[in-house]
Scaffold this active site. Structure first.
Site: not given
Lengths: 270, 313
Positions: B56, B165
Protein backbone atom coordinates in the site's frame (compact mmCIF):
# COMPACT_ATOMS: atom_id res chain seq x y z
CA UNK A 1 36.78 15.61 -18.74
CA UNK A 2 38.27 18.74 -17.12
CA UNK A 3 35.10 20.80 -17.28
CA UNK A 4 33.04 18.20 -15.46
CA UNK A 5 35.66 18.02 -12.73
CA UNK A 6 35.55 21.78 -12.38
CA UNK A 7 31.78 21.74 -12.12
CA UNK A 8 31.86 19.02 -9.44
CA UNK A 9 34.42 21.06 -7.53
CA UNK A 10 32.19 24.13 -7.73
CA UNK A 11 29.29 22.08 -6.39
CA UNK A 12 31.46 21.00 -3.47
CA UNK A 13 32.28 24.60 -2.58
CA UNK A 14 28.59 25.48 -2.84
CA UNK A 15 27.71 22.60 -0.53
CA UNK A 16 30.15 23.85 2.11
CA UNK A 17 28.93 27.43 1.70
CA UNK A 18 25.27 26.41 1.95
CA UNK A 19 25.53 24.16 4.98
CA UNK A 20 27.81 26.58 6.77
CA UNK A 21 25.43 29.46 6.01
CA UNK A 22 22.38 27.50 7.14
CA UNK A 23 24.19 26.13 10.20
CA UNK A 24 22.50 22.85 9.30
CA UNK A 25 22.04 20.42 6.42
CA UNK A 26 23.73 17.34 5.07
CA UNK A 27 27.20 17.81 3.60
CA UNK A 28 28.46 14.20 3.75
CA UNK A 29 26.00 12.54 1.39
CA UNK A 30 25.94 15.62 -0.82
CA UNK A 31 29.70 15.63 -1.37
CA UNK A 32 29.57 11.95 -2.30
CA UNK A 33 27.10 12.58 -5.14
CA UNK A 34 28.72 15.56 -6.90
CA UNK A 35 30.04 13.63 -9.90
CA UNK A 36 26.76 11.76 -10.37
CA UNK A 37 24.67 14.94 -10.43
CA UNK A 38 27.21 16.72 -12.62
CA UNK A 39 27.09 13.85 -15.11
CA UNK A 40 23.29 13.83 -15.15
CA UNK A 41 22.63 17.56 -15.32
CA UNK A 42 25.57 18.66 -17.50
CA UNK A 43 25.67 15.83 -20.02
CA UNK A 44 23.06 13.17 -19.75
CA UNK A 45 19.63 14.62 -19.12
CA UNK A 46 17.45 16.30 -21.72
CA UNK A 47 16.25 19.31 -19.78
CA UNK A 48 15.63 23.00 -20.34
CA UNK A 49 16.38 25.34 -17.43
CA UNK A 50 14.22 27.99 -19.10
CA UNK A 51 11.29 25.59 -19.19
CA UNK A 52 11.62 23.46 -16.07
CA UNK A 53 8.16 21.90 -16.53
CA UNK A 54 8.78 20.90 -20.16
CA UNK A 55 6.68 17.77 -20.37
CA UNK A 56 9.09 15.73 -22.47
CA UNK A 57 12.06 16.40 -20.19
CA UNK A 58 14.03 13.68 -18.49
CA UNK A 59 13.16 13.48 -14.80
CA UNK A 60 15.39 13.24 -11.75
CA UNK A 61 14.23 12.20 -8.30
CA UNK A 62 16.50 12.72 -5.32
CA UNK A 63 15.10 9.90 -3.25
CA UNK A 64 17.74 10.48 -0.57
CA UNK A 65 16.14 13.87 -0.12
CA UNK A 66 18.45 15.13 2.60
CA UNK A 67 21.18 15.63 -0.03
CA UNK A 68 19.54 18.91 -1.05
CA UNK A 69 22.80 20.89 -1.03
CA UNK A 70 24.13 18.97 -4.04
CA UNK A 71 20.79 19.14 -5.84
CA UNK A 72 20.30 22.87 -5.29
CA UNK A 73 23.93 23.62 -6.15
CA UNK A 74 23.55 21.63 -9.37
CA UNK A 75 20.24 23.25 -10.34
CA UNK A 76 21.54 26.76 -9.82
CA UNK A 77 24.84 25.99 -11.60
CA UNK A 78 22.76 24.66 -14.51
CA UNK A 79 20.72 27.86 -14.59
CA UNK A 80 17.40 26.88 -13.05
CA UNK A 81 17.62 29.71 -10.50
CA UNK A 82 20.15 32.38 -9.48
CA UNK A 83 23.17 31.41 -7.42
CA UNK A 84 22.31 33.90 -4.67
CA UNK A 85 19.32 31.74 -3.73
CA UNK A 86 21.84 29.23 -2.34
CA UNK A 87 22.73 31.65 0.45
CA UNK A 88 19.13 31.43 1.70
CA UNK A 89 19.17 27.62 1.97
CA UNK A 90 17.07 26.40 4.94
CA UNK A 91 16.31 29.94 6.09
CA UNK A 92 12.88 31.37 6.80
CA UNK A 93 10.93 32.60 3.74
CA UNK A 94 13.39 30.91 1.40
CA UNK A 95 12.46 28.89 -1.66
CA UNK A 96 15.17 26.37 -0.79
CA UNK A 97 13.58 24.12 1.81
CA UNK A 98 15.66 21.70 3.86
CA UNK A 99 14.38 18.85 1.72
CA UNK A 100 13.28 19.13 -1.94
CA UNK A 101 9.95 20.90 -2.50
CA UNK A 102 8.69 20.51 -6.05
CA UNK A 103 6.04 23.20 -5.61
CA UNK A 104 8.47 26.03 -5.06
CA UNK A 105 11.78 25.14 -6.66
CA UNK A 106 12.33 25.23 -10.43
CA UNK A 107 13.87 21.96 -11.61
CA UNK A 108 12.79 19.81 -8.68
CA UNK A 109 10.68 17.01 -10.14
CA UNK A 110 9.50 15.41 -6.90
CA UNK A 111 9.18 16.41 -3.27
CA UNK A 112 11.18 13.97 -1.18
CA UNK A 113 12.81 13.70 2.20
CA UNK A 114 11.06 10.81 3.82
CA UNK A 115 13.28 7.96 2.71
CA UNK A 116 12.30 5.35 0.17
CA UNK A 117 9.36 7.13 -1.39
CA UNK A 118 11.32 8.77 -4.20
CA UNK A 119 12.07 5.50 -5.94
CA UNK A 120 8.36 4.62 -6.07
CA UNK A 121 7.56 8.09 -7.42
CA UNK A 122 10.24 7.64 -10.10
CA UNK A 123 8.50 4.40 -11.04
CA UNK A 124 5.25 6.33 -11.45
CA UNK A 125 6.95 8.75 -13.83
CA UNK A 126 8.52 5.92 -15.82
CA UNK A 127 5.17 4.09 -15.99
CA UNK A 128 3.56 7.24 -17.29
CA UNK A 129 6.18 7.55 -20.06
CA UNK A 130 5.44 3.96 -21.08
CA UNK A 131 1.67 4.58 -21.06
CA UNK A 132 2.04 7.61 -23.31
CA UNK A 133 4.83 6.24 -25.50
CA UNK A 134 7.05 9.11 -24.46
CA UNK A 135 10.80 9.06 -24.94
CA UNK A 136 11.86 10.69 -21.71
CA UNK A 137 13.92 8.77 -19.15
CA UNK A 138 13.69 8.86 -15.40
CA UNK A 139 16.74 8.99 -13.15
CA UNK A 140 16.82 8.59 -9.39
CA UNK A 141 19.46 8.71 -6.69
CA UNK A 142 18.97 6.49 -3.67
CA UNK A 143 21.16 6.03 -0.62
CA UNK A 144 22.69 2.84 0.69
CA UNK A 145 21.12 3.45 4.10
CA UNK A 146 17.81 4.31 2.46
CA UNK A 147 17.44 0.83 0.99
CA UNK A 148 16.72 -0.41 4.51
CA UNK A 149 13.24 1.06 3.98
CA UNK A 150 10.65 -1.56 2.98
CA UNK A 151 9.09 0.61 0.29
CA UNK A 152 12.37 0.45 -1.67
CA UNK A 153 11.81 -3.26 -2.21
CA UNK A 154 8.15 -2.79 -3.02
CA UNK A 155 9.27 -0.30 -5.65
CA UNK A 156 12.10 -2.56 -6.82
CA UNK A 157 9.55 -5.31 -7.50
CA UNK A 158 7.26 -2.96 -9.38
CA UNK A 159 10.01 -1.54 -11.61
CA UNK A 160 11.03 -4.96 -12.87
CA UNK A 161 7.47 -6.32 -13.03
CA UNK A 162 6.49 -3.44 -15.31
CA UNK A 163 9.78 -3.70 -17.25
CA UNK A 164 10.76 -0.09 -16.64
CA UNK A 165 13.83 0.04 -18.88
CA UNK A 166 13.39 3.82 -19.06
CA UNK A 167 14.48 4.05 -15.43
CA UNK A 168 18.10 4.37 -14.29
CA UNK A 169 18.80 4.49 -10.58
CA UNK A 170 22.09 5.46 -8.96
CA UNK A 171 22.85 4.01 -5.56
CA UNK A 172 25.18 6.36 -3.71
CA UNK A 173 27.14 3.66 -1.95
CA UNK A 174 29.30 5.47 0.57
CA UNK A 175 28.83 2.79 3.22
CA UNK A 176 27.76 5.16 5.98
CA UNK A 177 24.53 6.24 7.59
CA UNK A 178 23.75 8.41 10.63
CA UNK A 179 24.54 5.80 13.25
CA UNK A 180 27.68 4.46 11.54
CA UNK A 181 28.62 1.89 8.93
CA UNK A 182 25.73 0.30 7.02
CA UNK A 183 27.17 -3.10 7.82
CA UNK A 184 27.08 -2.37 11.56
CA UNK A 185 23.69 -0.66 11.69
CA UNK A 186 21.84 -3.00 9.31
CA UNK A 187 23.81 -4.94 6.78
CA UNK A 188 22.50 -4.27 3.28
CA UNK A 189 24.98 -6.41 1.35
CA UNK A 190 24.98 -8.00 -1.12
CA UNK A 191 23.15 -5.12 -2.79
CA UNK A 192 23.95 -6.24 -6.34
CA UNK A 193 22.60 -9.75 -5.82
CA UNK A 194 19.50 -8.45 -4.05
CA UNK A 195 18.58 -6.13 -6.91
CA UNK A 196 19.47 -8.77 -9.50
CA UNK A 197 17.17 -11.18 -7.69
CA UNK A 198 14.46 -8.50 -7.90
CA UNK A 199 14.88 -8.47 -11.68
CA UNK A 200 17.18 -5.50 -12.21
CA UNK A 201 20.13 -4.93 -14.49
CA UNK A 202 22.92 -4.04 -12.07
CA UNK A 203 26.18 -2.24 -12.79
CA UNK A 204 28.96 -1.36 -10.37
CA UNK A 205 31.23 1.65 -10.83
CA UNK A 206 33.44 4.17 -9.08
CA UNK A 207 30.98 6.99 -8.43
CA UNK A 208 33.67 9.66 -8.62
CA UNK A 209 34.98 8.62 -12.04
CA UNK A 210 33.19 10.47 -14.85
CA UNK A 211 34.20 8.01 -17.54
CA UNK A 212 32.69 5.14 -15.59
CA UNK A 213 29.52 7.12 -14.86
CA UNK A 214 29.02 8.03 -18.53
CA UNK A 215 29.77 4.49 -19.63
CA UNK A 216 27.23 3.05 -17.16
CA UNK A 217 24.59 5.54 -18.31
CA UNK A 218 25.14 4.48 -21.93
CA UNK A 219 24.85 0.83 -20.97
CA UNK A 220 21.68 1.43 -18.96
CA UNK A 221 19.97 2.96 -22.00
CA UNK A 222 20.71 -0.08 -24.13
CA UNK A 223 19.14 -2.60 -21.74
CA UNK A 224 15.65 -3.62 -22.76
CA UNK A 225 12.92 -4.89 -20.45
CA UNK A 226 14.68 -4.15 -17.16
CA UNK A 227 15.37 -1.16 -14.94
CA UNK A 228 19.03 -0.46 -14.23
CA UNK A 229 20.71 0.09 -10.89
CA UNK A 230 24.15 1.66 -10.98
CA UNK A 231 25.90 0.94 -7.71
CA UNK A 232 28.26 3.87 -7.44
CA UNK A 233 31.01 3.32 -4.89
CA UNK A 234 31.55 6.71 -3.33
CA UNK A 235 33.23 8.38 -0.39
CA UNK A 236 31.01 10.19 2.07
CA UNK A 237 32.34 13.72 2.47
CA UNK A 238 34.45 13.33 -0.71
CA UNK A 239 36.89 16.18 -1.37
CA UNK A 240 37.09 17.53 2.15
CA UNK A 241 39.74 15.52 4.00
CA UNK A 242 38.33 15.82 7.49
CA UNK A 243 34.81 14.92 6.32
CA UNK A 244 35.76 11.88 4.26
CA UNK A 245 34.37 8.57 5.53
CA UNK A 246 33.04 10.17 8.72
CA UNK A 247 29.43 9.32 9.58
CA UNK A 248 29.36 12.35 11.87
CA UNK A 249 29.34 14.62 8.78
CA UNK A 250 26.05 13.12 7.60
CA UNK A 251 24.00 15.94 9.02
CA UNK A 252 26.44 18.39 10.58
CA UNK A 253 27.25 21.82 9.23
CA UNK A 254 30.82 23.12 9.18
CA UNK A 255 31.63 26.09 11.41
CA UNK A 256 33.56 29.07 10.02
CA UNK A 257 36.97 27.56 10.64
CA UNK A 258 36.01 24.20 9.18
CA UNK A 259 34.37 25.83 6.18
CA UNK A 260 37.52 27.85 5.50
CA UNK A 261 39.66 24.74 5.76
CA UNK A 262 37.33 22.92 3.37
CA UNK A 263 37.46 25.80 0.90
CA UNK A 264 41.26 25.82 1.04
CA UNK A 265 41.30 22.15 0.11
CA UNK A 266 38.83 22.70 -2.70
CA UNK A 267 40.95 25.50 -4.09
CA UNK A 268 38.81 28.46 -3.31
CA UNK A 269 38.08 31.20 -0.83
CA UNK A 270 34.97 31.79 1.22
CA UNK B 1 -39.05 -0.87 -1.65
CA UNK B 2 -35.82 0.93 -0.96
CA UNK B 3 -33.06 0.28 -3.44
CA UNK B 4 -29.83 -0.93 -1.83
CA UNK B 5 -26.34 -0.32 -3.19
CA UNK B 6 -22.81 -0.36 -1.78
CA UNK B 7 -20.81 2.81 -2.33
CA UNK B 8 -17.90 0.70 -3.56
CA UNK B 9 -20.12 -0.53 -6.40
CA UNK B 10 -20.75 3.09 -7.33
CA UNK B 11 -16.97 3.54 -7.40
CA UNK B 12 -16.63 0.79 -10.01
CA UNK B 13 -19.36 2.37 -12.14
CA UNK B 14 -17.85 5.82 -11.84
CA UNK B 15 -14.41 4.59 -12.84
CA UNK B 16 -15.81 2.92 -15.92
CA UNK B 17 -17.37 6.20 -16.96
CA UNK B 18 -14.29 8.24 -16.09
CA UNK B 19 -12.14 5.92 -18.14
CA UNK B 20 -14.17 6.85 -21.20
CA UNK B 21 -14.38 10.56 -20.40
CA UNK B 22 -10.83 11.31 -19.26
CA UNK B 23 -7.89 9.61 -20.93
CA UNK B 24 -5.51 10.66 -18.14
CA UNK B 25 -7.38 8.64 -15.51
CA UNK B 26 -5.31 5.68 -14.36
CA UNK B 27 -6.31 3.26 -11.62
CA UNK B 28 -4.04 1.55 -9.14
CA UNK B 29 -4.88 -1.23 -6.76
CA UNK B 30 -3.02 -3.37 -4.24
CA UNK B 31 -4.37 -6.84 -5.00
CA UNK B 32 -7.97 -6.07 -4.00
CA UNK B 33 -9.47 -5.18 -7.37
CA UNK B 34 -12.40 -7.54 -6.90
CA UNK B 35 -13.31 -6.02 -3.55
CA UNK B 36 -12.56 -2.37 -4.26
CA UNK B 37 -14.32 -2.69 -7.65
CA UNK B 38 -11.38 -1.31 -9.61
CA UNK B 39 -11.61 -4.60 -11.49
CA UNK B 40 -14.51 -3.05 -13.39
CA UNK B 41 -12.07 -0.45 -14.76
CA UNK B 42 -9.30 -3.00 -15.29
CA UNK B 43 -11.58 -5.03 -17.55
CA UNK B 44 -12.42 -2.03 -19.74
CA UNK B 45 -9.03 -0.32 -19.74
CA UNK B 46 -6.37 -2.91 -18.90
CA UNK B 47 -3.52 -0.71 -20.15
CA UNK B 48 -4.46 2.02 -17.67
CA UNK B 49 -4.77 -0.30 -14.67
CA UNK B 50 -1.73 -0.89 -12.47
CA UNK B 51 -1.76 -3.59 -9.85
CA UNK B 52 1.11 -2.90 -7.45
CA UNK B 53 0.63 -6.10 -5.50
CA UNK B 54 0.22 -6.19 -1.75
CA UNK B 55 2.10 -2.96 -1.08
CA UNK B 56 0.00 0.00 0.00
CA UNK B 57 2.87 2.40 0.60
CA UNK B 58 4.10 1.73 -2.91
CA UNK B 59 0.53 2.13 -4.17
CA UNK B 60 0.42 5.72 -3.00
CA UNK B 61 3.97 6.75 -3.90
CA UNK B 62 3.66 5.29 -7.40
CA UNK B 63 0.40 7.20 -7.82
CA UNK B 64 2.25 10.36 -6.75
CA UNK B 65 4.85 9.83 -9.47
CA UNK B 66 2.14 9.29 -12.07
CA UNK B 67 0.42 12.49 -10.97
CA UNK B 68 3.60 14.55 -11.54
CA UNK B 69 3.28 13.76 -15.24
CA UNK B 70 -0.35 14.86 -15.55
CA UNK B 71 -2.08 11.57 -14.91
CA UNK B 72 -5.12 11.44 -12.63
CA UNK B 73 -4.46 8.35 -10.52
CA UNK B 74 -7.18 6.70 -8.47
CA UNK B 75 -5.35 4.62 -5.88
CA UNK B 76 -7.53 2.08 -4.13
CA UNK B 77 -7.33 -0.16 -1.12
CA UNK B 78 -9.22 -0.84 2.06
CA UNK B 79 -9.48 2.28 4.22
CA UNK B 80 -7.48 0.69 7.01
CA UNK B 81 -4.46 0.22 4.79
CA UNK B 82 -4.87 3.24 2.53
CA UNK B 83 -5.27 5.79 5.30
CA UNK B 84 -3.54 3.85 8.03
CA UNK B 85 -0.58 2.05 6.59
CA UNK B 86 0.16 4.61 3.90
CA UNK B 87 -0.52 7.71 6.01
CA UNK B 88 2.95 9.14 5.91
CA UNK B 89 3.35 8.53 2.18
CA UNK B 90 0.05 10.32 1.61
CA UNK B 91 1.23 13.22 3.73
CA UNK B 92 4.70 13.63 2.27
CA UNK B 93 4.44 12.41 -1.32
CA UNK B 94 0.86 13.44 -2.14
CA UNK B 95 -0.50 16.19 0.10
CA UNK B 96 2.68 18.24 0.65
CA UNK B 97 3.32 18.67 -3.10
CA UNK B 98 -0.48 18.89 -3.63
CA UNK B 99 -0.39 16.19 -6.29
CA UNK B 100 -3.52 15.21 -8.12
CA UNK B 101 -3.97 11.80 -6.50
CA UNK B 102 -7.39 10.40 -5.56
CA UNK B 103 -7.38 7.87 -2.76
CA UNK B 104 -10.47 5.69 -2.88
CA UNK B 105 -10.67 3.85 0.42
CA UNK B 106 -13.26 1.12 0.51
CA UNK B 107 -14.35 -1.15 3.38
CA UNK B 108 -14.34 1.73 5.86
CA UNK B 109 -16.01 1.60 9.25
CA UNK B 110 -17.65 -1.11 11.32
CA UNK B 111 -19.79 -2.38 8.46
CA UNK B 112 -16.85 -4.17 6.86
CA UNK B 113 -18.10 -6.67 9.41
CA UNK B 114 -16.78 -10.16 9.98
CA UNK B 115 -13.11 -9.40 9.34
CA UNK B 116 -13.11 -7.66 12.71
CA UNK B 117 -11.16 -4.86 14.33
CA UNK B 118 -7.99 -5.18 12.23
CA UNK B 119 -9.98 -4.26 9.11
CA UNK B 120 -12.43 -1.71 10.57
CA UNK B 121 -11.08 1.76 9.83
CA UNK B 122 -12.62 4.03 12.47
CA UNK B 123 -9.82 6.59 12.46
CA UNK B 124 -9.42 7.44 8.78
CA UNK B 125 -11.55 10.59 8.68
CA UNK B 126 -9.61 11.99 11.59
CA UNK B 127 -6.23 11.10 10.10
CA UNK B 128 -7.04 12.44 6.66
CA UNK B 129 -8.64 15.69 7.73
CA UNK B 130 -5.59 16.69 9.70
CA UNK B 131 -3.41 16.69 6.57
CA UNK B 132 -3.10 20.09 4.84
CA UNK B 133 -4.33 20.22 1.20
CA UNK B 134 -6.41 17.06 1.65
CA UNK B 135 -10.08 17.02 0.70
CA UNK B 136 -12.07 14.38 2.59
CA UNK B 137 -15.29 12.97 1.13
CA UNK B 138 -17.65 10.49 2.77
CA UNK B 139 -20.67 9.79 0.57
CA UNK B 140 -23.97 8.62 2.03
CA UNK B 141 -25.23 6.37 -0.73
CA UNK B 142 -24.46 4.99 -4.16
CA UNK B 143 -25.79 8.01 -6.05
CA UNK B 144 -23.75 10.41 -3.97
CA UNK B 145 -20.66 8.19 -4.14
CA UNK B 146 -20.72 8.18 -7.91
CA UNK B 147 -21.21 11.94 -8.05
CA UNK B 148 -18.41 12.43 -5.51
CA UNK B 149 -15.98 10.37 -7.56
CA UNK B 150 -16.82 12.23 -10.77
CA UNK B 151 -16.25 15.55 -8.95
CA UNK B 152 -13.04 14.31 -7.38
CA UNK B 153 -11.72 13.60 -10.87
CA UNK B 154 -12.46 17.20 -11.91
CA UNK B 155 -10.92 18.72 -8.78
CA UNK B 156 -7.17 19.38 -9.00
CA UNK B 157 -5.45 18.11 -5.89
CA UNK B 158 -5.47 15.29 -3.36
CA UNK B 159 -8.85 13.80 -2.43
CA UNK B 160 -9.64 11.03 0.02
CA UNK B 161 -12.94 9.25 -0.69
CA UNK B 162 -14.33 6.98 2.01
CA UNK B 163 -16.42 4.10 0.73
CA UNK B 164 -18.19 1.15 2.30
CA UNK B 165 -18.42 -2.55 1.68
CA UNK B 166 -22.06 -3.17 2.59
CA UNK B 167 -25.15 -2.32 0.63
CA UNK B 168 -26.87 0.79 2.01
CA UNK B 169 -30.21 2.41 1.12
CA UNK B 170 -30.20 4.75 -1.86
CA UNK B 171 -31.40 8.11 -0.53
CA UNK B 172 -30.81 10.43 -3.44
CA UNK B 173 -32.42 10.56 -6.84
CA UNK B 174 -29.73 10.30 -9.50
CA UNK B 175 -31.69 12.41 -11.99
CA UNK B 176 -31.58 15.65 -10.03
CA UNK B 177 -28.71 15.07 -7.61
CA UNK B 178 -25.96 17.68 -7.62
CA UNK B 179 -22.68 17.22 -5.77
CA UNK B 180 -20.51 20.14 -4.80
CA UNK B 181 -17.30 19.57 -2.83
CA UNK B 182 -17.56 21.42 0.49
CA UNK B 183 -21.34 21.94 0.43
CA UNK B 184 -23.53 20.17 2.96
CA UNK B 185 -27.02 19.09 1.96
CA UNK B 186 -30.18 19.80 3.92
CA UNK B 187 -31.93 16.49 3.36
CA UNK B 188 -34.89 17.37 5.54
CA UNK B 189 -35.93 20.66 7.12
CA UNK B 190 -36.97 21.06 10.72
CA UNK B 191 -36.78 23.60 13.54
CA UNK B 192 -36.59 21.64 16.81
CA UNK B 193 -33.24 19.85 16.48
CA UNK B 194 -30.63 19.16 13.78
CA UNK B 195 -28.97 15.85 13.07
CA UNK B 196 -25.74 16.31 11.14
CA UNK B 197 -24.74 12.96 9.69
CA UNK B 198 -22.18 11.57 7.29
CA UNK B 199 -21.84 8.40 5.23
CA UNK B 200 -24.14 5.52 6.06
CA UNK B 201 -25.45 7.38 9.12
CA UNK B 202 -27.46 9.76 6.91
CA UNK B 203 -30.05 7.06 6.22
CA UNK B 204 -30.25 6.31 9.95
CA UNK B 205 -30.59 10.02 10.71
CA UNK B 206 -33.63 10.13 8.43
CA UNK B 207 -35.11 7.18 10.30
CA UNK B 208 -34.44 8.97 13.58
CA UNK B 209 -36.21 12.05 12.26
CA UNK B 210 -39.31 9.93 11.53
CA UNK B 211 -39.30 8.58 15.09
CA UNK B 212 -38.91 12.08 16.53
CA UNK B 213 -41.79 13.32 14.36
CA UNK B 214 -44.09 10.92 16.17
CA UNK B 215 -43.10 12.73 19.37
CA UNK B 216 -44.04 16.01 17.76
CA UNK B 217 -40.49 17.13 17.04
CA UNK B 218 -39.49 18.55 13.65
CA UNK B 219 -35.94 17.40 12.92
CA UNK B 220 -33.57 18.94 10.42
CA UNK B 221 -31.23 16.42 8.79
CA UNK B 222 -28.01 17.59 7.21
CA UNK B 223 -25.76 15.37 5.14
CA UNK B 224 -22.10 16.34 5.39
CA UNK B 225 -20.51 14.43 2.51
CA UNK B 226 -17.43 16.66 2.61
CA UNK B 227 -15.73 16.48 5.98
CA UNK B 228 -13.03 18.80 4.72
CA UNK B 229 -13.45 21.54 3.76
CA UNK B 230 -16.51 21.47 5.97
CA UNK B 231 -19.59 23.58 5.20
CA UNK B 232 -19.52 26.02 8.12
CA UNK B 233 -22.51 28.02 6.90
CA UNK B 234 -24.98 25.15 6.91
CA UNK B 235 -23.82 24.11 10.42
CA UNK B 236 -24.03 27.61 11.91
CA UNK B 237 -27.42 28.19 10.30
CA UNK B 238 -28.71 24.95 11.80
CA UNK B 239 -27.35 25.88 15.23
CA UNK B 240 -28.96 29.31 15.07
CA UNK B 241 -32.31 28.03 13.89
CA UNK B 242 -32.69 24.81 15.90
CA UNK B 243 -30.46 25.44 18.96
CA UNK B 244 -29.57 21.74 19.34
CA UNK B 245 -27.16 19.64 17.26
CA UNK B 246 -26.56 15.90 17.07
CA UNK B 247 -23.78 14.42 14.95
CA UNK B 248 -23.71 10.83 13.69
CA UNK B 249 -20.84 8.96 12.07
CA UNK B 250 -19.53 5.45 11.57
CA UNK B 251 -16.17 6.44 13.01
CA UNK B 252 -14.43 6.87 16.31
CA UNK B 253 -16.11 9.61 18.32
CA UNK B 254 -12.70 11.29 18.47
CA UNK B 255 -11.50 13.34 15.54
CA UNK B 256 -14.18 12.74 12.91
CA UNK B 257 -17.36 14.56 11.91
CA UNK B 258 -18.43 15.30 15.49
CA UNK B 259 -15.10 16.90 16.24
CA UNK B 260 -15.18 18.89 13.01
CA UNK B 261 -18.69 20.20 13.74
CA UNK B 262 -17.73 20.99 17.34
CA UNK B 263 -14.78 23.05 16.11
CA UNK B 264 -17.08 25.12 13.92
CA UNK B 265 -19.66 25.64 16.65
CA UNK B 266 -17.24 26.50 19.44
CA UNK B 267 -15.53 29.09 17.28
CA UNK B 268 -18.64 30.61 15.74
CA UNK B 269 -21.89 29.77 17.52
CA UNK B 270 -21.59 27.70 20.71
CA UNK B 271 -24.55 25.35 20.79
CA UNK B 272 -25.75 22.33 22.74
CA UNK B 273 -24.39 19.29 20.99
CA UNK B 274 -24.42 15.47 21.31
CA UNK B 275 -22.27 13.06 19.32
CA UNK B 276 -23.14 9.58 18.10
CA UNK B 277 -20.18 7.44 17.03
CA UNK B 278 -17.99 4.56 18.16
CA UNK B 279 -16.99 5.35 21.74
CA UNK B 280 -13.20 5.27 21.37
CA UNK B 281 -13.05 1.51 21.21
CA UNK B 282 -12.06 -1.15 18.67
CA UNK B 283 -14.76 -3.18 16.95
CA UNK B 284 -15.05 -6.95 16.62
CA UNK B 285 -16.29 -9.57 14.17
CA UNK B 286 -19.96 -9.77 13.33
CA UNK B 287 -22.26 -8.72 10.55
CA UNK B 288 -22.55 -5.03 9.83
CA UNK B 289 -26.03 -4.53 11.22
CA UNK B 290 -25.22 -6.40 14.43
CA UNK B 291 -22.12 -4.31 14.90
CA UNK B 292 -23.95 -1.02 14.34
CA UNK B 293 -26.45 -2.15 16.98
CA UNK B 294 -23.81 -3.26 19.48
CA UNK B 295 -21.70 -0.12 19.12
CA UNK B 296 -24.67 2.23 19.34
CA UNK B 297 -24.90 3.44 15.77
CA UNK B 298 -28.68 3.16 15.35
CA UNK B 299 -31.62 5.43 14.64
CA UNK B 300 -32.79 4.83 18.22
CA UNK B 301 -29.45 6.02 19.64
CA UNK B 302 -29.61 9.13 17.46
CA UNK B 303 -33.15 9.76 18.79
CA UNK B 304 -31.88 9.45 22.37
CA UNK B 305 -29.07 11.87 21.61
CA UNK B 306 -31.56 14.31 20.10
CA UNK B 307 -33.75 14.14 23.19
CA UNK B 308 -30.70 14.76 25.39
CA UNK B 309 -29.63 17.73 23.28
CA UNK B 310 -33.11 19.25 23.41
CA UNK B 311 -33.21 18.66 27.18
CA UNK B 312 -29.94 20.49 27.70
CA UNK B 313 -30.96 23.46 25.60
Amino acid sequence: MKDFKEIANTLRKDIIMMTHGAKSGHPGGSLSACEILTALYFKEMRIDPNNPKWEDRDRFVLSKGHATPVLYATLSERGFFPKEELTKFRKIDSMLQGHPDMKGIPGVDMSTGSLGQGLAAANGMALSAKLDNKEYRVYALIGDGEIQEGIIWEAAMLASHYKLDNLTVFLDHNGLQIDGLNKDVMNVEPIDKKFEAFGWNVLAIDGHDFEQIFDALEKSKKVKGKPTLIIAKTVKGKGVSFMENQASWHGTAPNAEQAQKAFAELGGEM
Amino acid sequence: MTTMMATRDAYGEALKELGKLIKDVVVLDADLSGSTKTGVFAKEFPERFINVGIAEQNLIATAAGLATTGKIPFASSFAMFAAGRAFEIIRNSVAYPKLNVKIAATHAGLTVGEDGASHQALEDISIMRTIPNMVVLNPADGVEAKAAIMKAAEYKGPVYIRLGRSKVPVIFDEADYKFEIGKGIKVKDGSDVTIIATGIMVALALEAAEILKKEGLETRVINIHTIKPIDKDIIIEAARETKAIVTAEEHNIIGGLGSAVAEVLVESYPTVMERVGVKDTFGESGNGDELLEKYGLTAEKIVEAARRAIGRR
